[in-house]
Design a protein around this motif. Sequence first.
Motif, mmCIF file in Angstrom:
data_model
loop_
_atom_site.group_PDB
_atom_site.id
_atom_site.type_symbol
_atom_site.label_atom_id
_atom_site.label_comp_id
_atom_site.label_asym_id
_atom_site.label_seq_id
_atom_site.Cartn_x
_atom_site.Cartn_y
_atom_site.Cartn_z
ATOM 1 N N THR A 1 0.825 -1.210 0.000
ATOM 2 C CA THR A 1 0.000 0.000 0.000
ATOM 3 C C THR A 1 0.858 1.258 0.000
ATOM 4 O O THR A 1 0.599 2.196 -0.760
ATOM 5 C CB THR A 1 -0.950 -0.006 1.219
ATOM 6 N N GLN B 1 2.472 1.791 -3.422
ATOM 7 C CA GLN B 1 1.456 2.246 -4.387
ATOM 8 C C GLN B 1 1.128 3.719 -4.168
ATOM 9 O O GLN B 1 0.920 4.465 -5.130
ATOM 10 C CB GLN B 1 0.199 1.397 -4.267
ATOM 11 N N GLN B 2 1.084 4.150 -2.930
ATOM 12 C CA GLN B 2 0.760 5.547 -2.622
ATOM 13 C C GLN B 2 1.890 6.510 -2.989
ATOM 14 O O GLN B 2 1.692 7.716 -3.019
ATOM 15 C CB GLN B 2 0.398 5.695 -1.149
ATOM 16 N N CYS B 3 3.065 5.978 -3.273
ATOM 17 C CA CYS B 3 4.201 6.812 -3.671
ATOM 18 C C CYS B 3 4.095 7.297 -5.109
ATOM 19 O O CYS B 3 4.733 8.270 -5.495
ATOM 20 C CB CYS B 3 5.514 6.041 -3.476
ATOM 21 N N ARG C 1 3.943 10.921 -6.250
ATOM 22 C CA ARG C 1 4.061 11.707 -5.021
ATOM 23 C C ARG C 1 5.510 11.879 -4.588
ATOM 24 O O ARG C 1 5.850 12.875 -3.966
ATOM 25 C CB ARG C 1 3.254 11.023 -3.899
#
Length: 128
Positions: A46, A49-51, A54
Amino acid sequence: MLGQRETDVYGMQDLETINAGLKTRAHNAGADIEFFQSNGEGELVTFIQQCRKRIDGIVLNAGAYTHYSVALRDAISAAEVPVVEVHLSNVYKREAFRYSSVLAPVCVGVISGFGADSYRLALEALLR
């Protein structure tokens, strides 16, 4: 457990000390740095994936997940962020099962065997 577990293999420095050095180096280079640690494969997936879109790079010590986590491999591919795989120990001086990484083919590089300096070397590579 870093700094407490198998210190003959992983060294005496704890993760907080390593992170403090990385933070200083990143700051001196004009870069921001964020730290994330988890023993859970799903939490690591998770986070990676959130990187996406970003952050500019990831230094990843996936531990044992290095050798079998297709989920982490897929997350790295999907994130489209340069990832440097890091190991404190020289995995090629250890058990044969450690010689193979399912992550390495989707990482920009692998640094192994330099103890806590492995993290610093990975950060330097990403800063360049």
